[in-house]
Scaffold this motif. Structure first.
Motif, PDB file in Angstrom:
ATOM      1  N   ARG A 157       0.845  -1.198   0.000  1.00  0.00           N
ATOM      2  CA  ARG A 157       0.000   0.000   0.000  1.00  0.00           C
ATOM      3  C   ARG A 157       0.876   1.242   0.000  1.00  0.00           C
ATOM      4  NH1 ARG A 157      -2.547  -3.647   3.244  1.00  0.00           N
ATOM      5  NH2 ARG A 157      -1.277  -3.021   5.034  1.00  0.00           N
ATOM      6  N   CYS A 158       0.334   2.312  -0.555  1.00  0.00           N
ATOM      7  CA  CYS A 158       1.045   3.590  -0.592  1.00  0.00           C
ATOM      8  C   CYS A 158       0.069   4.689  -0.187  1.00  0.00           C
ATOM      9  CB  CYS A 158       1.620   3.864  -1.973  1.00  0.00           C
ATOM     10  SG  CYS A 158       2.514   5.429  -2.097  1.00  0.00           S
ATOM     11  N   GLY A 159       0.375   5.355   0.926  1.00  0.00           N
ATOM     12  CA  GLY A 159      -0.502   6.400   1.414  1.00  0.00           C
ATOM     13  C   GLY A 159      -0.252   7.728   0.724  1.00  0.00           C
ATOM     14  N   PRO A 160      -1.095   8.718   0.976  1.00  0.00           N
ATOM     15  CA  PRO A 160      -0.939  10.036   0.361  1.00  0.00           C
ATOM     16  C   PRO A 160       0.153  10.848   1.052  1.00  0.00           C
ATOM     17  CG  PRO A 160      -2.811  10.057   1.842  1.00  0.00           C
ATOM     18  CD  PRO A 160      -2.301   8.646   1.844  1.00  0.00           C
ATOM     19  N   ILE A 187       6.056   5.719  -6.797  1.00  0.00           N
ATOM     20  CA  ILE A 187       5.399   4.495  -6.347  1.00  0.00           C
ATOM     21  C   ILE A 187       3.880   4.622  -6.468  1.00  0.00           C
ATOM     22  CG2 ILE A 187       4.944   3.061  -4.319  1.00  0.00           C
ATOM     23  CD1 ILE A 187       7.837   3.714  -3.426  1.00  0.00           C
ATOM     24  N   ALA A 188       3.325   5.739  -6.003  1.00  0.00           N
ATOM     25  CA  ALA A 188       1.874   5.935  -6.060  1.00  0.00           C
ATOM     26  C   ALA A 188       1.369   5.936  -7.495  1.00  0.00           C
ATOM     27  CB  ALA A 188       1.514   7.247  -5.361  1.00  0.00           C
ATOM     28  N   SER A 189       2.103   6.590  -8.398  1.00  0.00           N
ATOM     29  CA  SER A 189       1.676   6.663  -9.803  1.00  0.00           C
ATOM     30  C   SER A 189       1.702   5.295 -10.458  1.00  0.00           C
ATOM     31  CB  SER A 189       2.577   7.638 -10.565  1.00  0.00           C
ATOM     32  OG  SER A 189       2.475   8.942 -10.028  1.00  0.00           O
ATOM     33  N   GLN A 190       2.770   4.533 -10.202  1.00  0.00           N
ATOM     34  CA  GLN A 190       2.873   3.213 -10.832  1.00  0.00           C
ATOM     35  C   GLN A 190       1.861   2.234 -10.251  1.00  0.00           C
ATOM     36  OE1 GLN A 190       6.784   1.570 -11.412  1.00  0.00           O
ATOM     37  NE2 GLN A 190       7.735   3.561 -11.656  1.00  0.00           N
ATOM     38  N   MET A 191       1.589   2.336  -8.964  1.00  0.00           N
ATOM     39  CA  MET A 191       0.595   1.437  -8.376  1.00  0.00           C
ATOM     40  C   MET A 191      -0.804   1.736  -8.884  1.00  0.00           C
ATOM     41  SD  MET A 191       1.788   0.883  -4.412  1.00  0.00           S
ATOM     42  CE  MET A 191       0.610  -0.461  -4.190  1.00  0.00           C
ATOM     43  N   ALA A 192      -1.047   2.976  -9.285  1.00  0.00           N
ATOM     44  CA  ALA A 192      -2.372   3.349  -9.795  1.00  0.00           C
ATOM     45  C   ALA A 192      -2.606   2.847 -11.212  1.00  0.00           C
ATOM     46  CB  ALA A 192      -2.532   4.866  -9.759  1.00  0.00           C
TER      47      ALA A 192
END
Length: 210
Positions: free
Chosen positions: A115-118, A158-163
Motif C-alpha cells: 500500500r502507498c498512502g498520500p 510508487i503511487a503513480s505506478q501502483m495506480a
C-alpha cells in the motif's frame, strides 16, 4: 605556473573538470583531443571548493604522473550487455526486531509494496512524509516512512505506478533507519537511497514468489 582545465563527460552526461599542472602538460599534450573517448585510471578526484562561490562542477580530477590515459577507439559493433548486478546485503524483516534500534542503526531492505498512502504533514515539526506498507517473502510487514523529498519523488513514483500497473512494485532501500516511535517501523534518512523495481535477480525472485 600554467594550469590547463578541460571538461570530461561520462556516458550519463555528467561533466567533470580535469586539471593538469606544469609537469604533466607536456606528458598529456598529444593524448587528449576534443570529442574523443578515453579510459582514465588512477586520477585523483576532489570536491570543488565552495569558498569563492558555487562552482560549475561538483568534482574535479587531477591528472598527474601516475595517471594512465588510454584512448578508446570508436566502434559501431554491438557490445555484449553487462551482467546483471547480484550483490546485495539485505536485512530480512524477521531480523529487524532483534537488531539494535538506536539512532545509528541502518539496514538495506528489499520488499514488495502493498500500500502507498498520500503525501501528508507529520507532527509538530510539520515535516512532509508519505507512508507505504512493505511485505517480505515471509509475509512480514513493516510501515516504511518516506520523509521530505523521498515522499515527493520516490513516493510519487510508487503511487503513480501502483495506480496504473497491474503488478505490484519491489522497492530496494539502502541505509534505512529503524524507528520505535509508535511501534517498530522503517524510515528514510538523509543518506538513504530508494529504488523502485531495481534490476536485481533477487527482486524478480521476490515478485515471482508473491
Amino acid at each position: 605556473m600554467y594550469i590547463p582545465k578541460f571538461d570530461l563527460e561520462d556516458e550519463e552526461e555528467c561533466q567533470i573538470k580535469a586539471v593538469m599542472y606544469t609537469g604533466e602538460i607536456e606528458q598529456y599534450a598529444d593524448k587528449l583531443k576534443l570529442l574523443h573517448t578515453y579510459l582514465i585510471s588512477t586520477a585523483k578526484v576532489k570536491v570543488s571548493p565552495t569558498s569563492y562561490g558555487k562552482p560549475i562542477h561538483k568534482l574535479y580530477w587531477i591528472l598527474d604522473k601516475e595517471t594512465v590515459i588510454e584512448q578508446i577507439k570508436p566502434s559501431h559493433a554491438v557490445e555484449k550487455p553487462l551482467p546483471l548486478p547480484t550483490k546485495l546485503n539485505i536485512t530480512t524483516f524477521d531480523r529487524i526486531p532483534h537488531l539494535m534500534v538506536d539512532s545509528t542503526a541502518e539496514i538495506d531492505i528489499l520488499a514488495i509494496v502493498l500500500r502507498c498512502g498520500p503525501q501528508k504533514i507529520a507532527g509538530r515539526s510539520h515535516h512532509r512524509c508519505r507512508e507505504i506498507t512493505l511485505c517480505d517473502n515471509q509475509k512480514n510487514q513493516f510501515l516504511f516512512t518516506l520523509w521530505e523529498d523521498f515522499g515527493e519523488i520516490e513516493g510519487h513514483q510508487i503511487a503513480s505506478q501502483m495506480a496504473t500497473a497491474a503488478d505490484l512494485l519491489v522497492v530496494l532501500g539502502r541505509s534505512i533507519g529503524i524507528s520505535t516511535y509508535h511501534g517498530l517501523s522503517l524510515q528514510t534518512r538523509y543518506n538513504s537511497t530508494v529504488r523502485v523495481n531495481p534490476n536485481y535477480p533477487q527482486a524478480v525472485t521476490l515478485m515471482n514468489w508473491y
